[in-house]
Design an enzyme around this catalytic site. Structure first.
Site, PDB file in Angstrom:
ATOM      1  CE  LYS A 173     -44.495 -36.030   9.718  1.00 20.14           C
ATOM      2  NZ  LYS A 173     -44.798 -37.465   9.724  1.00 20.14           N
TER       3      LYS A 173
ATOM      4  CB  SER B 254     -34.132 -35.035   5.004  1.00 20.90           C
ATOM      5  OG  SER B 254     -34.793 -35.884   4.231  1.00 20.90           O
TER       6      SER B 254
END
Lengths: 381, 381
Positions: free
Chosen positions: A76, A99
């Site tokens: 990511k 989250s």
């Protein structure tokens, strides 16, 4: 009720599309900050794959791209870094709600550029994840664990800070950043094999940023490479979307899978790529298969992977379906181990699920509640 | 009752001592068959180490040698391969008794040389370990789970096959093979740092083959390097032996530690090295520290290590003691992650131990029984 997708285009995407050039540019942009993660082989896993289908002459070699060793523990950070680099120089703040891996990645990427990161997280998020974001210098805002509360707080933060919202997948610079995994992976396998290229890639799909970015880059470089999306059958929106020819959302408002990084759905920018011939097939796997694949990787490769990465390995074990998609002549299959972030206390339940002893999904009521709160089209882990 | 050590010299050791030349020769011998395992860094672990002792200016960089990625999942294959290479050409069979990493390593090494491996294992050994030995082509002989039964059966096999007994640690070619870890490690760190060498090595100690072999090689190349043995305080025979100036055995006939690869004791060949100035100190750590170190490695390095490897990491967290041994100017500390073989079902108990929630040692009666059966001076894992 289906899950509504956020439709407002993030600042970073305005006026861009995605192609090989954008991915190559992203590779240059992020090169100094990311790891060139290793590519590993594992004969034991190739052997395990054969056992399921021992009469076939389809015997692929697997190459595993270890993004679990990437900064912040997942791929990511590539997309987050590239998105941050595409922001106008006047932007000093970035905002997201997540989250999961995107939250950590954006906090880390923002710090490398000297930006402030404002991360909205549900107040039910595990402390370890909140601490990880803070550890990377992110400012955490805890909100009520509802979709509405998270979007509302993110919107307020965009308004009050003038910050740019960075979506975890449905954003071209983000997709281009994730696509750099393909450039590296193809290059590394050619280095290792003396010039032979991968015949196929197996890529986990949640929001479609990784699959979309990698498919665009890999097909442009090697038009004959086969691209397979790997998806949990319990959250098979990409499979159903591709089959139906239109964007399908999760049938339930509370999608569930142990692969908590893949609970998100395709978006307006990722869907067109996934539905095109740039992605040859989506193969779905059961929760037990994901857990068994994880155990195989822990035992034989000695790697800590998160369930989302197990999904790709589980697809690699599906000899019959792979042969049908790839053809019997397929030799070299790349599998993206997308990340290694998970709460270690979850492993025991995952091993029970692997043995078929227990319905872990039913057991984990606390986690279910968390997941339900997280199923908002951003990132859920 | 103390644990008696086998004293019969294995065939392979006759007439040899160990020095740098023997280790260098071993490196050439095994080079084509073993992995040059990677050396990894982890800032999060350096940071965690500092937290324990934040006022000190002792801030070492850690380099981790990843023998968990070695063939058969541990360094043991280096010694086994070298021992097999030292056998007279007339030998066609090798024999050992072990339920651990040495069993797998010897079976694998024997196969590479076209030898038959006869491995005596207690009938209580986990099926997964028996299967691993068989998977490497070893012939498994199950015996009653007593020290006497294992030695008796191994003796019978030596007699009936004319095979050579290969001890897991107290054997010079085995020690020389393990010592190759030091040659590689020093070389790799110099490559990575542009010529700087390691100032210290932290090496887990059970039977002392790895510690002894590495100490001999490293001190010969770099006389100022500090060598630290890492040992569970519950099985601290190396610590006590070095302090007493004579070989001490375990006070209990059933030594216990989660570090099941380190339950063995020093022998007649390893003790003299460990007690000499080639080993600067032995630092012991608690079971909880081992478990916490394992969790840190799983969470932050994404590596599956066995408890024995956690012992070295736990010592790396002991800032005060390290500083006392190494001196404040010490910069680069190498830690050997010796292996990655463990039953994944043990992890839940290890995490509970890490949190201090449970006395896992008391809980695991079945395992205790296994360990008690294995505490015979060969290998227990």
């Amino acid at each position: 009720m289906s899950v509504a997708l956020p439709t407002a285009p993030p600042v970073a995407s305005a006026g861009l599309d995605i192609d090989l050039a954008l991915v190559q540019e992203a590779a240059q942009t992020i090169k100094a900050s990311v790891q060139r993660t290793p590519v590993l082989r594992c004969h034991a896993i190739e052997h395990a794959a054969l056992r399921n289908d021992s009469n076939s002459s389809f015997k692929p070699e697997f190459f595993f791209k270890c993004e679990l060793f990437q900064k912040t523990g997942s791929f990511k950070v590539r997309g987050a870094l590239n998105a941050v680099a595409h922001l106008p120089s006047t932007v000093t703040d970035v905002v997201t709600h997540s989250s999961g891996n995107h939250a950590q990645a954006l906090a880390w990427a923002a710090r490398t550029k000297g930006l402030r990161a404002h991360i909205v997280m549900p107040r039910t998020a595990p402390k370890v994840k909140v601490d990880a974001v803070k550890g990377y210098g992110g400012q955490v805002y805890l909100c009520e664990p509802t979709v509405e509360a998270r979007w509302a707080m993110a919107g307020e933060l965009v308004a009050s800070t003038g910050g740019a919202l960075v979506h975890p997948s449905d954003d071209y610079p983000v997709m281009a950043g994730q696509g750099t995994v393909a450039l590296e992976f193809l290059e590394q396998v050619e280095e290792e094999t003396g010039g032979k290229s991968l015949d196929a890639l197996i890529i986990p799909v949640g929001g479609g940023g990784l699959l979309g970015g990698m498919a665009v880059a890999a097909k442009a470089l090697h038009p004959h490479i086969k691209i397979i999306g790997a998806e949990p059958s319990m959250v098979d929106d990409a499979f159903r979307s591709k089959a139906a020819g239109h964007l399908c959302l999760h049938p339930s408002p509370s999608p569930r899978s142990i692969a908590d990084g893949l609970l998100t759905v395709l978006g307006q920018r990722t869907y067109p790529i996934v539905s095109s011939d740039k992605v040859d097939a989506i193969i779905t796997v059961s929760e037990q298969e994901i857990a068994q694949a994880m155990r195989l990787v822990y035992e034989r490769m000695k790697l800590v992977i998160e369930p989302s990465a197990g999904v790709g390995v589980a697809v690699a074990m599906r000899g019959d379906e792979l042969e049908a998609v790839l053809g019997i002549g397929c030799r070299r299959v790349g599998v993206v181990l997308c990340g290694g972030n998970l709460d270690m206390d979850r492993l025991d339940g995952i091993w029970r699920l692997a043995r078929g002893e227990d319905d872990v999904m039913r057991d984990r009521e606390g986690s279910e509640r968390r997941e339900r709160n997280d199923q908002d089209g951003v990132d859920t882990k």
